[in-house]
Write an enzyme that holds these catalytic residues in place. Sequence first.
Site, PDB file in Angstrom:
ATOM      1  N   HIS A 137       0.834  -1.192   0.000  1.00 11.50           N
ATOM      2  CA  HIS A 137       0.000   0.000   0.000  1.00 11.50           C
ATOM      3  C   HIS A 137       0.873   1.247   0.000  1.00 11.50           C
ATOM      4  O   HIS A 137       2.092   1.167   0.185  1.00 11.50           O
ATOM      5  CB  HIS A 137      -0.944   0.004   1.213  1.00 11.50           C
ATOM      6  CG  HIS A 137      -0.239  -0.003   2.523  1.00 11.50           C
ATOM      7  ND1 HIS A 137      -0.148  -1.120   3.317  1.00 11.50           N
ATOM      8  CD2 HIS A 137       0.430   0.961   3.164  1.00 11.50           C
ATOM      9  CE1 HIS A 137       0.540  -0.829   4.393  1.00 11.50           C
ATOM     10  NE2 HIS A 137       0.913   0.425   4.326  1.00 11.50           N
TER      11      HIS A 137
HETATM   12  P1  TYD Z   1      -1.613  -2.718   7.330  1.00  9.75           P
HETATM   13  O1  TYD Z   1      -1.159  -1.302   7.503  1.00  9.75           O
HETATM   14  O2  TYD Z   1      -2.216  -3.078   6.004  1.00  9.75           O
HETATM   15  O3  TYD Z   1      -0.401  -3.698   7.620  1.00  9.75           O
HETATM   16  P2  TYD Z   1       1.071  -3.823   6.952  1.00  9.75           P
HETATM   17  O4  TYD Z   1       1.345  -2.604   6.177  1.00  9.75           O
HETATM   18  O5  TYD Z   1       1.956  -3.930   8.086  1.00  9.75           O
HETATM   19  O6  TYD Z   1       1.096  -5.051   6.120  1.00  9.75           O
HETATM   20  O7  TYD Z   1      -2.616  -3.062   8.508  1.00  9.75           O
HETATM   21  C1  TYD Z   1      -3.121  -4.366   8.679  1.00  9.75           C
HETATM   22  C2  TYD Z   1      -4.389  -4.275   9.518  1.00  9.75           C
HETATM   23  O8  TYD Z   1      -4.108  -3.748  10.806  1.00  9.75           O
HETATM   24  C3  TYD Z   1      -5.453  -3.385   8.909  1.00  9.75           C
HETATM   25  O9  TYD Z   1      -6.716  -4.015   9.118  1.00  9.75           O
HETATM   26  C4  TYD Z   1      -5.410  -2.127   9.722  1.00  9.75           C
HETATM   27  C5  TYD Z   1      -4.882  -2.577  11.073  1.00  9.75           C
HETATM   28  N1  TYD Z   1      -4.040  -1.576  11.716  1.00  9.75           N
HETATM   29  C6  TYD Z   1      -4.510  -0.879  12.809  1.00  9.75           C
HETATM   30  O10 TYD Z   1      -5.653  -1.087  13.277  1.00  9.75           O
HETATM   31  N2  TYD Z   1      -3.704   0.044  13.408  1.00  9.75           N
HETATM   32  C7  TYD Z   1      -2.446   0.316  12.944  1.00  9.75           C
HETATM   33  O11 TYD Z   1      -1.729   1.180  13.510  1.00  9.75           O
HETATM   34  C8  TYD Z   1      -1.978  -0.396  11.778  1.00  9.75           C
HETATM   35  C9  TYD Z   1      -0.616  -0.133  11.211  1.00  9.75           C
HETATM   36  C10 TYD Z   1      -2.812  -1.332  11.207  1.00  9.75           C
END
Ligand code: TYD
Length: 139
Positions: free
Chosen positions: A55
């Site tokens: 992302h």
């Molecule tokens: P995501 O940012 O897509 O994870 P990564 O980039 O590490 O692969 O987040 C994964 C899930 O966690 C998504 O449902 C949102 C949640 N999340 C939170 O609730 N709080 C946070 O601070 C973060 C980073 C993610």
Amino acid sequence: MSIHSVNHCELIDFPVIQDPRGNLTFIEGDNHIPFDIKRVYYLYDVPGGAERGGHGHKALHQLIIAVSGSFDINLDDGQGNKKVFHLNRANFGLYVCPMIWRDITNFSSGAVCLVMASAVYDESDYYRNYEDFIAAANT
Ligand code: TYD
């Protein structure tokens, strides 16, 4: 150069207080990194072969550290510029500016990916679709 270029993403070398009892590193928001820290989160227990990220962020600044183990951060600014950083040292962090697509790959066993962020979690700050990100990065 666009202000949202991968060329503005760089490794930052943090202080290390060496001691026979073990090393200590500290990071101060707005002092060692170019934003004030509003949130810290970490990825751990990552299964072999799993990938994270996938992302971009509209306005979020982040600092990513391999506090244990190693992984690769693949950056793409949507304007044809890509860079890969292999993180494997606890006293180095990768600053990632806004409007950068990132994929985090190649996690070692036991890796811990610590992220400091300039804002609390906000789903509306994400680009989760690569084509949407590319379109936004080129307007
Ligand atoms: P995501 O940012 O897509 O994870 P990564 O980039 O590490 O692969 O987040 C994964 C899930 O966690 C998504 O449902 C949102 C949640 N999340 C939170 O609730 N709080 C946070 O601070 C973060 C980073 C993610």
